[in-house]
Motif scaffolding. Structure first.
Motif, PDB file in Angstrom:
ATOM      1  N   THR A 159       0.831  -1.198   0.000  1.00 49.31           N
ATOM      2  CA  THR A 159       0.000   0.000   0.000  1.00 49.31           C
ATOM      3  C   THR A 159       0.864   1.246   0.000  1.00 49.31           C
ATOM      4  O   THR A 159       1.848   1.329   0.746  1.00 49.31           O
ATOM      5  N   ASN A 160       0.489   2.204  -0.855  1.00 52.21           N
ATOM      6  CA  ASN A 160       1.113   3.520  -0.876  1.00 52.21           C
ATOM      7  C   ASN A 160       2.639   3.414  -0.929  1.00 52.21           C
ATOM      8  O   ASN A 160       3.353   3.975  -0.091  1.00 52.21           O
ATOM      9  N   SER A 161       3.141   2.704  -1.933  1.00 50.32           N
ATOM     10  CA  SER A 161       4.577   2.417  -2.011  1.00 50.32           C
ATOM     11  C   SER A 161       5.057   2.540  -3.455  1.00 50.32           C
ATOM     12  O   SER A 161       4.266   2.552  -4.394  1.00 50.32           O
ATOM     13  N   ARG A 162       6.391   2.580  -3.609  1.00 45.57           N
ATOM     14  CA  ARG A 162       6.961   2.791  -4.937  1.00 45.57           C
ATOM     15  C   ARG A 162       8.171   1.891  -5.150  1.00 45.57           C
ATOM     16  O   ARG A 162       9.027   1.760  -4.257  1.00 45.57           O
ATOM     17  N   ILE A 163       8.263   1.303  -6.352  1.00 44.63           N
ATOM     18  CA  ILE A 163       9.400   0.497  -6.792  1.00 44.63           C
ATOM     19  C   ILE A 163       9.923   1.160  -8.060  1.00 44.63           C
ATOM     20  O   ILE A 163       9.252   1.146  -9.100  1.00 44.63           O
ATOM     21  N   HIS A 164      11.130   1.727  -8.009  1.00 41.54           N
ATOM     22  CA  HIS A 164      11.551   2.535  -9.158  1.00 41.54           C
ATOM     23  C   HIS A 164      13.068   2.557  -9.331  1.00 41.54           C
ATOM     24  O   HIS A 164      13.831   2.372  -8.390  1.00 41.54           O
ATOM     25  N   HIS A 165      13.473   2.779 -10.566  1.00 42.66           N
ATOM     26  CA  HIS A 165      14.879   2.939 -10.940  1.00 42.66           C
ATOM     27  C   HIS A 165      15.760   1.774 -10.491  1.00 42.66           C
ATOM     28  O   HIS A 165      16.888   1.962 -10.038  1.00 42.66           O
ATOM     29  N   GLY A 184      -9.060   4.287  -6.157  1.00 44.31           N
ATOM     30  CA  GLY A 184      -9.341   4.194  -7.580  1.00 44.31           C
ATOM     31  C   GLY A 184      -8.210   3.624  -8.402  1.00 44.31           C
ATOM     32  O   GLY A 184      -8.395   3.311  -9.576  1.00 44.31           O
ATOM     33  N   VAL A 185      -7.010   3.476  -7.824  1.00 43.60           N
ATOM     34  CA  VAL A 185      -5.858   2.945  -8.555  1.00 43.60           C
ATOM     35  C   VAL A 185      -5.145   1.912  -7.685  1.00 43.60           C
ATOM     36  O   VAL A 185      -4.657   2.241  -6.600  1.00 43.60           O
ATOM     37  N   SER A 186      -5.087   0.692  -8.161  1.00 50.72           N
ATOM     38  CA  SER A 186      -4.295  -0.299  -7.443  1.00 50.72           C
ATOM     39  C   SER A 186      -2.818  -0.140  -7.776  1.00 50.72           C
ATOM     40  O   SER A 186      -1.960  -0.235  -6.888  1.00 50.72           O
ATOM     41  N   CYS A 187      -2.510   0.122  -9.042  1.00 48.62           N
ATOM     42  CA  CYS A 187      -1.108   0.225  -9.438  1.00 48.62           C
ATOM     43  C   CYS A 187      -0.973   1.072 -10.690  1.00 48.62           C
ATOM     44  O   CYS A 187      -1.795   0.968 -11.612  1.00 48.62           O
ATOM     45  N   ARG A 188       0.050   1.888 -10.741  1.00 47.51           N
ATOM     46  CA  ARG A 188       0.406   2.612 -11.954  1.00 47.51           C
ATOM     47  C   ARG A 188       1.780   2.138 -12.396  1.00 47.51           C
ATOM     48  O   ARG A 188       2.743   2.176 -11.625  1.00 47.51           O
ATOM     49  N   ILE A 189       1.878   1.707 -13.652  1.00 48.44           N
ATOM     50  CA  ILE A 189       3.107   1.137 -14.204  1.00 48.44           C
ATOM     51  C   ILE A 189       3.536   2.021 -15.371  1.00 48.44           C
ATOM     52  O   ILE A 189       2.855   2.090 -16.391  1.00 48.44           O
ATOM     53  N   HIS A 190       4.655   2.697 -15.239  1.00 54.35           N
ATOM     54  CA  HIS A 190       5.018   3.653 -16.289  1.00 54.35           C
ATOM     55  C   HIS A 190       6.535   3.814 -16.396  1.00 54.35           C
ATOM     56  O   HIS A 190       7.280   3.600 -15.451  1.00 54.35           O
ATOM     57  N   HIS A 191       6.964   4.150 -17.590  1.00 54.31           N
ATOM     58  CA  HIS A 191       8.363   4.460 -17.891  1.00 54.31           C
ATOM     59  C   HIS A 191       9.325   3.339 -17.485  1.00 54.31           C
ATOM     60  O   HIS A 191      10.409   3.588 -16.952  1.00 54.31           O
ATOM     61  N   ASN A 192       8.910   2.101 -17.734  1.00 57.48           N
ATOM     62  CA  ASN A 192       9.780   0.949 -17.525  1.00 57.48           C
ATOM     63  C   ASN A 192      10.265   0.416 -18.862  1.00 57.48           C
ATOM     64  O   ASN A 192       9.607   0.560 -19.890  1.00 57.48           O
ATOM     65  N   TYR A 193      11.422  -0.231 -18.862  1.00 56.70           N
ATOM     66  CA  TYR A 193      11.917  -0.996 -19.998  1.00 56.70           C
ATOM     67  C   TYR A 193      11.748  -2.472 -19.669  1.00 56.70           C
ATOM     68  O   TYR A 193      12.144  -2.933 -18.591  1.00 56.70           O
ATOM     69  N   SER A 194      11.177  -3.230 -20.598  1.00 56.49           N
ATOM     70  CA  SER A 194      10.988  -4.661 -20.404  1.00 56.49           C
ATOM     71  C   SER A 194      11.354  -5.407 -21.666  1.00 56.49           C
ATOM     72  O   SER A 194      10.868  -5.083 -22.751  1.00 56.49           O
ATOM     73  N   SER A 195      12.217  -6.430 -21.524  1.00 62.15           N
ATOM     74  CA  SER A 195      12.550  -7.273 -22.667  1.00 62.15           C
ATOM     75  C   SER A 195      11.952  -8.671 -22.525  1.00 62.15           C
ATOM     76  O   SER A 195      12.352  -9.586 -23.220  1.00 62.15           O
ATOM     77  N   SER A 196      11.008  -8.827 -21.607  1.00 66.83           N
ATOM     78  CA  SER A 196      10.354 -10.121 -21.442  1.00 66.83           C
ATOM     79  C   SER A 196       9.318 -10.329 -22.535  1.00 66.83           C
ATOM     80  O   SER A 196       8.665  -9.387 -22.993  1.00 66.83           O
ATOM     81  N   ALA A 197       9.153 -11.589 -22.954  1.00 64.07           N
ATOM     82  CA  ALA A 197       8.136 -11.892 -23.966  1.00 64.07           C
ATOM     83  C   ALA A 197       6.748 -11.544 -23.444  1.00 64.07           C
ATOM     84  O   ALA A 197       5.884 -11.102 -24.203  1.00 64.07           O
ATOM     85  N   THR A 198       6.507 -11.760 -22.175  1.00 67.52           N
ATOM     86  CA  THR A 198       5.258 -11.349 -21.541  1.00 67.52           C
ATOM     87  C   THR A 198       5.566 -10.226 -20.572  1.00 67.52           C
ATOM     88  O   THR A 198       6.307 -10.407 -19.610  1.00 67.52           O
ATOM     89  N   PHE A 199       4.994  -9.055 -20.830  1.00 67.55           N
ATOM     90  CA  PHE A 199       5.285  -7.896 -19.995  1.00 67.55           C
ATOM     91  C   PHE A 199       4.663  -8.053 -18.611  1.00 67.55           C
ATOM     92  O   PHE A 199       5.332  -7.870 -17.590  1.00 67.55           O
ATOM     93  N   ARG A 209      -5.587  -7.822 -13.176  1.00 66.53           N
ATOM     94  CA  ARG A 209      -5.864  -7.093 -11.939  1.00 66.53           C
ATOM     95  C   ARG A 209      -6.570  -5.802 -12.327  1.00 66.53           C
ATOM     96  O   ARG A 209      -6.178  -5.129 -13.275  1.00 66.53           O
ATOM     97  N   ASN A 210      -7.584  -5.442 -11.578  1.00 67.89           N
ATOM     98  CA  ASN A 210      -8.353  -4.245 -11.890  1.00 67.89           C
ATOM     99  C   ASN A 210      -7.677  -2.973 -11.395  1.00 67.89           C
ATOM    100  O   ASN A 210      -6.824  -3.007 -10.501  1.00 67.89           O
ATOM    101  N   ALA A 211      -8.100  -1.853 -11.986  1.00 66.73           N
ATOM    102  CA  ALA A 211      -7.686  -0.507 -11.573  1.00 66.73           C
ATOM    103  C   ALA A 211      -6.186  -0.298 -11.714  1.00 66.73           C
ATOM    104  O   ALA A 211      -5.550   0.333 -10.875  1.00 66.73           O
ATOM    105  N   VAL A 212      -5.617  -0.828 -12.797  1.00 68.06           N
ATOM    106  CA  VAL A 212      -4.198  -0.634 -13.099  1.00 68.06           C
ATOM    107  C   VAL A 212      -4.061   0.342 -14.266  1.00 68.06           C
ATOM    108  O   VAL A 212      -4.785   0.234 -15.256  1.00 68.06           O
ATOM    109  N   GLU A 213      -3.140   1.266 -14.156  1.00 65.10           N
ATOM    110  CA  GLU A 213      -2.831   2.189 -15.244  1.00 65.10           C
ATOM    111  C   GLU A 213      -1.462   1.838 -15.811  1.00 65.10           C
ATOM    112  O   GLU A 213      -0.492   1.722 -15.066  1.00 65.10           O
ATOM    113  N   ILE A 214      -1.369   1.661 -17.113  1.00 64.91           N
ATOM    114  CA  ILE A 214      -0.111   1.323 -17.783  1.00 64.91           C
ATOM    115  C   ILE A 214       0.141   2.352 -18.880  1.00 64.91           C
ATOM    116  O   ILE A 214      -0.692   2.519 -19.773  1.00 64.91           O
ATOM    117  N   ASP A 215       1.269   3.041 -18.816  1.00 68.21           N
ATOM    118  CA  ASP A 215       1.572   4.022 -19.850  1.00 68.21           C
ATOM    119  C   ASP A 215       3.072   4.260 -19.944  1.00 68.21           C
ATOM    120  O   ASP A 215       3.814   4.047 -18.997  1.00 68.21           O
TER     121      ASP A 215
END
Length: 276
Positions: free
Chosen positions: A174-180, A224-239, A244-250
């Motif tokens: 809850t209310n946390s960040r995983i980044h860089h 209203g938002v469970s997770c926001r996923i943004h500005h990541n680089y991914s080379s996995s075949a499945t991102f 899961r509901n209420a996720v924002e991906i951009d």
């Protein structure tokens, strides 16, 4: 030859990753069994960790920094505690543990930054193993960490044990960040099954899956938002492993140079997932 037990408010600061190195004595062999469900504190062998911060409102406001911990494949992990608040770990080199680097179940304000996690689950013993394993956590932050199979900066690649080694593995956040972070293992981040609320995952370099399924998509949190996923680089075949509901991906770069079969967003179970 036994776990260190810091007092509340204690700062443990070495002279640097290459200067202060903690290793278990040959006589310290607590055993490698009891590698169990990451949400079950009662099964933790607390004598198998370098630092034990206590159980059920353990020692709070502890800082560990500027050193290396080498498990020598003898210890399950480096740091563990139950219901811990304000634990900060930074500029620490974790190497050759059989289960995890840090394991915290319950608490808030866990901050881990500028650490290297090398060869967690080095024996490939447990599919629940990871660099940081947590449950029931809030107001926490993980950033500028590097997670991979290597020795002193030489990357081995996704070897035979990579499937048994998670980057950040959590249950309810809850209310946390995983980044860089740079996460060079098959499962980069896993937040499955339980509710998550206002989690931000951004600016990470990932070669493995981002897994966050919940049965039937799960409920929408009050925010209203469970997770926001943004500005990541991914080379996995499945991102992302879904739904899961209420996720924002951009604003992510999804790059699969290895020509693997996969899907951008995968299904998990056959249940329908109504919601946003």
């Amino acid at each position: 030859s036994a776990s260190l037990k810091p007092r509340a408010g204690m700062v443990i600061k070495g002279a640097g990753m290459n200067s202060t190195i903690l290793r278990p004595a040959p006589s310290w062999t607590p055993g490698l069994a009891t590698l169990i469900d990451p949400v079950n504190w009662n099964g933790v062998n607390t004598s198998a960790y370098f630092f034990y911060l206590g159980n059920n409102n353990g020692n709070n406001n502890v800082t560990i920094s500027e050193l290396a911990m080498d498990g020598l494949k003898q210890l399950q992990g480096a740091v563990c505690g139950n219901s811990i608040d304000r634990l900060t770990i930074h500029h620490v080199y974790f190497h050759d543990f059989t289960f995890c680097g840090v394991r915290v179940i319950g608490g808030s304000q866990l901050v881990i930054h500028d650490c290297d996690f090398i060869n967690m689950a080095v024996n490939g013993m447990d599919p629940e193993a990871g660099a940081v394993v947590f449950a029931w956590l809030s107001n926490s932050e993980f950033y500028n960490n590097e997670i991979y199979f290597a020795t002193r900066g030489v990357y081995y690649g996704n070897g035979v044990n990579a499937g048994n080694f998670y980057g950040f593995k959590g249950r309810q956040l809850t209310n946390s960040r995983i980044h860089h972070n740079t996460i060079m293992v098959n499962f980069s981040i896993e937040l499955p099954f339980d509710d998550i609320d206002r989690v931000e995952i951004d600016h990470n370099y990932m070669v493995g899956w981002l897994s966050m399924p919940k049965y039937a998509g799960g409920s929408i949190p009050a925010s209203g938002v469970s997770c926001r996923i943004h500005h990541n680089y991914s080379s996995s075949a499945t991102f992302a492993e879904y739904p899961r509901n209420a996720v924002e991906i951009d604003h992510n770069l999804l790059d699969n140079p290895r020509n693997e079969a996969g899907s951008m967003l995968s299904g998990w179970t056959s249940e329908s997932a109504p919601g946003s």
